[in-house]
Design a protein around this motif. Structure first.
Motif, PDB file in Angstrom:
ATOM      1  N   ARG A  31      -6.709  -3.350  -5.444  1.00 42.42           N
ATOM      2  CA  ARG A  31      -7.400  -2.778  -4.068  1.00 42.42           C
ATOM      3  C   ARG A  31      -8.857  -2.407  -4.482  1.00 42.42           C
ATOM      4  O   ARG A  31      -9.712  -2.796  -3.745  1.00 42.42           O
ATOM      5  N   ASP A  82     -10.524   6.415  -3.160  1.00 42.05           N
ATOM      6  CA  ASP A  82     -11.441   7.592  -3.706  1.00 42.05           C
ATOM      7  C   ASP A  82     -11.666   7.251  -5.222  1.00 42.05           C
ATOM      8  O   ASP A  82     -10.897   7.693  -6.099  1.00 42.05           O
ATOM      9  N   ALA A 135     -12.331  -0.234   0.417  1.00 43.32           N
ATOM     10  CA  ALA A 135     -12.677   0.687   1.586  1.00 43.32           C
ATOM     11  C   ALA A 135     -11.466   1.688   1.645  1.00 43.32           C
ATOM     12  O   ALA A 135     -10.423   1.303   1.771  1.00 43.32           O
ATOM     13  N   GLY A 136     -11.877   3.004   1.434  1.00 41.49           N
ATOM     14  CA  GLY A 136     -11.043   4.177   1.744  1.00 41.49           C
ATOM     15  C   GLY A 136     -10.254   4.430   0.356  1.00 41.49           C
ATOM     16  O   GLY A 136      -9.763   5.625   0.488  1.00 41.49           O
ATOM     17  N   GLU A 186       0.546  -1.371   0.051  1.00 35.27           N
ATOM     18  CA  GLU A 186      -0.112  -0.080  -0.022  1.00 35.27           C
ATOM     19  C   GLU A 186       0.751   1.223   0.040  1.00 35.27           C
ATOM     20  O   GLU A 186       0.538   2.214  -0.759  1.00 35.27           O
ATOM     21  N   LYS A 194      -9.909  -4.629  -1.855  1.00 37.00           N
ATOM     22  CA  LYS A 194      -9.930  -3.862  -0.708  1.00 37.00           C
ATOM     23  C   LYS A 194     -10.416  -2.398  -0.947  1.00 37.00           C
ATOM     24  O   LYS A 194      -9.437  -1.563  -0.757  1.00 37.00           O
TER      25      LYS A 194
END
Length: 220
Positions: free
Chosen positions: A133, A142, A139-140, A108, A137
């Motif tokens: 991602r 934009d 979440a978070g 990340e 994943k």
């Protein structure tokens, strides 16, 4: 003969001029059938120290073996950053990102740094991690902001960066229905990869076609 020299000799014995010619068309310089190369790596099993030494040779086939026998979590973030910058060929770059960086605890941190890198090949690695991602994943992230960047920059991006950005565009459209209409619209306006030669039975990388086909399969 050292272990590195033994592996290099094995790979040299497997070289095929026809494979080299095909790979050269894609920017790769190794001449070893990948199934045979994987067999060499399977015999070696996981050996981090040998992987590091094979990578240091700079030989593309040796580096591909290194990526298969290494321990992804053993590399520091700085080491992975240096490796991406030195990867050289598309196949080495792709295997490094997909087989090693994605499994690293530094993924990340590197994703964020690489997205902003002025080197388009390094930036493409950031976008590859971003696609991962978006799917696994989100979440978070934009997502709307990512679409803004794709809309503004993808059409004029160098090939490898363009391909990676297009992948992210398609994955946003496939995985996130609330952004699907916009993702398809961006693809239709930019027309990136619209004419990409696609073998029968395969899905076109043109984002609107790709999104529509994957959604159709899920809803079937």
């Amino acid at each position: 003969m050292t272990e590195v020299a033994t592996v290099l000799a094995q790979l040299a014995a497997l070289e095929d001029p026809k494979i080299r010619a095909v790979n050269a068309k894609h920017g790769d310089d190794h001449a070893v059938n990948l199934t045979k190369l994987r067999a060499v790596a399977k015999e070696l099993k996981t050996q981090q120290e040998l992987a590091v030494r094979l990578w240091a040779t700079g030989d593309s086939a040796a580096r591909l073996v290194a990526l298969l026998i290494c321990r992804p979590k053993a590399f520091t973030g700085d080491e992975l950053d240096a490796m991406v910058r030195a990867a050289g060929t598309p196949k080495v770059h792709d295997w490094l990102v997909n087989y090693v960086v994605k499994k690293s605890p530094h993924a990340e941190q590197l994703r964020v740094a690489w997205l902003a890198d002025p080197d388009p090949v390094v930036a493409s690695a950031g976008w590859a991690l971003t696609s991962e991602r978006v799917v696994k994943k989100p979440a978070g992230l934009d997502l709307a902001g990512l679409l803004d960047v794709v809309e503004a920059e993808m059409r004029d991006a160098p090939d490898r960066l363009q391909w990676a950005m297009n992948h992210t565009l398609a994955q946003i459209g496939i995985e996130h229905p609330e952004h699907r209409t916009r993702a398809v619209g961006i693809g239709e306006r930019l027309r990136v990869l619209e004419d990409y030669p696609t073998p029968p039975g395969c899905t076109s990388p043109f984002a609107p076609t790709w999104i529509a086909e994957m959604v159709r399969r899920r809803e079937a």
